[in-house]
Write a protein that holds these residues in place. Structure first.
Motif, short mmCIF file in Angstrom:
data_model
loop_
_atom_site.label_atom_id
_atom_site.label_comp_id
_atom_site.label_asym_id
_atom_site.label_seq_id
_atom_site.Cartn_x
_atom_site.Cartn_y
_atom_site.Cartn_z
N ALA A 1 0.84 -1.21 0.00
CA ALA A 1 0.00 0.00 0.00
C ALA A 1 0.87 1.25 0.00
O ALA A 1 1.97 1.27 0.57
CB ALA A 1 -0.90 -0.01 1.22
N ARG A 2 0.37 2.32 -0.64
CA ARG A 2 1.06 3.59 -0.66
C ARG A 2 0.03 4.71 -0.47
O ARG A 2 -1.01 4.73 -1.15
CB ARG A 2 1.80 3.80 -1.98
CG ARG A 2 2.94 2.82 -2.25
CD ARG A 2 4.08 3.00 -1.24
NE ARG A 2 5.20 2.12 -1.53
CZ ARG A 2 5.35 0.89 -1.05
NH1 ARG A 2 4.41 0.38 -0.25
NH2 ARG A 2 6.41 0.16 -1.36
N VAL B 1 -1.80 11.47 3.67
CA VAL B 1 -0.75 11.80 4.65
C VAL B 1 -1.13 13.06 5.40
O VAL B 1 -1.07 13.11 6.64
CB VAL B 1 0.62 11.97 3.96
CG1 VAL B 1 1.67 12.41 4.99
CG2 VAL B 1 1.06 10.67 3.29
N GLU B 2 -1.54 14.08 4.67
CA GLU B 2 -1.95 15.36 5.29
C GLU B 2 -3.06 15.13 6.32
O GLU B 2 -3.00 15.66 7.43
CB GLU B 2 -2.46 16.32 4.21
CG GLU B 2 -1.37 16.91 3.33
CD GLU B 2 -0.83 18.23 3.88
OE1 GLU B 2 -1.02 18.49 5.07
OE2 GLU B 2 -0.21 18.96 3.11
N LEU C 1 -1.67 4.87 8.34
CA LEU C 1 -1.99 4.94 6.92
C LEU C 1 -2.13 3.56 6.29
O LEU C 1 -2.52 3.44 5.12
CB LEU C 1 -0.92 5.74 6.17
CG LEU C 1 -0.88 7.24 6.49
CD1 LEU C 1 0.44 7.85 6.02
CD2 LEU C 1 -2.06 7.95 5.86
N GLY C 2 -1.81 2.52 7.05
CA GLY C 2 -1.94 1.16 6.54
C GLY C 2 -0.88 0.77 5.54
O GLY C 2 -1.06 -0.20 4.79
N CYS C 3 0.24 1.50 5.51
CA CYS C 3 1.27 1.22 4.51
C CYS C 3 2.62 0.86 5.14
O CYS C 3 3.55 0.48 4.43
CB CYS C 3 1.45 2.42 3.58
SG CYS C 3 1.99 3.91 4.45
N LEU C 4 2.74 1.04 6.46
CA LEU C 4 3.97 0.85 7.20
C LEU C 4 5.02 1.89 6.77
O LEU C 4 4.94 2.45 5.69
CB LEU C 4 4.53 -0.57 7.03
CG LEU C 4 3.56 -1.70 7.38
CD1 LEU C 4 4.24 -3.05 7.17
CD2 LEU C 4 3.05 -1.57 8.81
N GLY C 5 5.98 2.14 7.66
CA GLY C 5 6.97 3.15 7.33
C GLY C 5 8.13 3.17 8.32
O GLY C 5 8.03 2.64 9.43
N HIS C 6 9.22 3.78 7.89
CA HIS C 6 10.40 3.95 8.74
C HIS C 6 11.17 5.19 8.29
O HIS C 6 11.01 5.66 7.16
CB HIS C 6 11.30 2.72 8.70
CG HIS C 6 11.88 2.44 7.34
ND1 HIS C 6 11.22 1.68 6.39
CD2 HIS C 6 13.04 2.84 6.75
CE1 HIS C 6 11.95 1.62 5.29
NE2 HIS C 6 13.07 2.32 5.49
N VAL C 7 11.99 5.72 9.19
CA VAL C 7 12.77 6.91 8.88
C VAL C 7 13.92 6.55 7.95
O VAL C 7 14.69 5.62 8.22
CB VAL C 7 13.33 7.56 10.16
CG1 VAL C 7 14.36 8.63 9.84
CG2 VAL C 7 12.20 8.16 10.99
#
Length: 297
Positions: free
Chosen positions: A99-100, A106-107, A189-195
């Motif tokens: 997912a993206r 995001v906002e 957001l259901g897309c996962l993320g990392h710095v």
């Protein structure tokens, strides 16, 4: 052979920390380069992060809590599609998603991460768990649940967004983990993320663009570095400054309440000066200041 004590030098050296070096190493290098008797820093940066690392020298170490408590600004990039063990690019991928999010999504999600929020620190963090650092336990493979902690987020703004990443700016109070923001935003957001990239652009009164590059700490002469040391009181910019009477300054230096010629709100934390410079940090009490930290300059 006993190590010599070093110089009595007080003030702040602001270092623009590069990636690949930890905060403790920066402080040690600054202390060595300036031959300072005492040094510390006001707020750790992750080894992979860059930007402001405010190094306090001598009596300025007594002002570290003031700068640590001040607001800080971070410019960071979140990569979507993967969550890692460390919540940044240095860790191993543990979950993935195809997912993206759109820029609009995001906002819309950012409002959930502003104001007073509760934040769970990353597993790889300096938080103590039953007397041990969480990162030590995490390296040993110990599974743990860290308690959520309160955090004030002044602002969280989307600077730009691509298909696989987003660049954001966050202004927050003490104890904020940008890696946790990236992790939790990705989950929201259901897309996962990392710095993927992190830079502290300012911390309290100190700005990265005015900092000394770390490699210059190594190669420049001590005389030049001395010219880059900011006065102790630079770290007190967020506090009201009151002027002590000559008699008041003497009493304060002896650890007693002393008279000041200017005022503030009752009980307000202030710093006091006289003709010779900073005298103390203390609480204003109706024409007097009760010292909490006295400067021996």
């Amino acid at each position: 052979m006993a190590r010599k004590k070093g110089r009595d030098i007080s003030g702040w050296l602001i270092v623009d920390k590069p990636a690949g070096v930890n905060s403790t190493a920066v402080v040690a290098k600054v202390r060595w380069a300036l031959d300072a008797k005492k040094a510390g820093h006001a707020g750790t940066l992750d080894p992979d992060a860059t930007g402001v690392l405010a190094v306090a020298l001598g009596e300025a170490t007594k002002t570290v809590p003031i700068v640590t408590d001040a607001l800080k600004c971070y410019d960071f990039t979140v990569n979507w599609g993967a969550e890692t063990t460390t919540d940044d690019a240095s860790g191993q991928v543990v979950r993935q998603s195809d997912a993206r999010p759109t820029a609009a999504e995001v906002e819309a999600a950012l409002a959930n991460f502003t104001g007073d929020i509760m934040q769970v620190p990353p597993a790889f963090s300096a938080v103590k768990v039953e007397g041990e650092r969480a990162y030590d336990l995490a390296r040993e493979g110990v599974e743990m649940e860290l308690a959520a902690r309160p955090l004030w987020v002044e602002s969280l703004v989307l600077l730009n967004a691509g298909q696989d990443s987003a660049r954001l700016e966050m202004v927050c109070g003490k104890g904020g983990y940008v890696r946790s923001i990236a992790r939790d935003l990705g989950r929201k957001l259901g897309c996962l993320g990392h710095v993927a990239h992190l830079r502290r652009t300012w911390s309290g009164p100190f700005e990265a663009e005015n900092g000394v590059a770390f490699d210059r700490v190594d190669r420049e002469a001590r005389e030049w570095l001395d010219t880059q040391v900011l006065p102790l009181e630079t770290g007190l910019a967020d506090l009201p400054m009151l002027r002590a009477t000559p008699e008041g300054a003497t009493r304060i230096r002896n650890g007693n309440p002393g008279e000041v010629t200017t005022g503030a709100e009752w009980g307000e934390l202030v710093w006091v000066s006289d003709a010779t410079g900073p005298v103390c940090i203390g609480r204003y009490q109706g024409g007097m200041v009760q010292p909490e930290r006295v400067f021996n300059l």
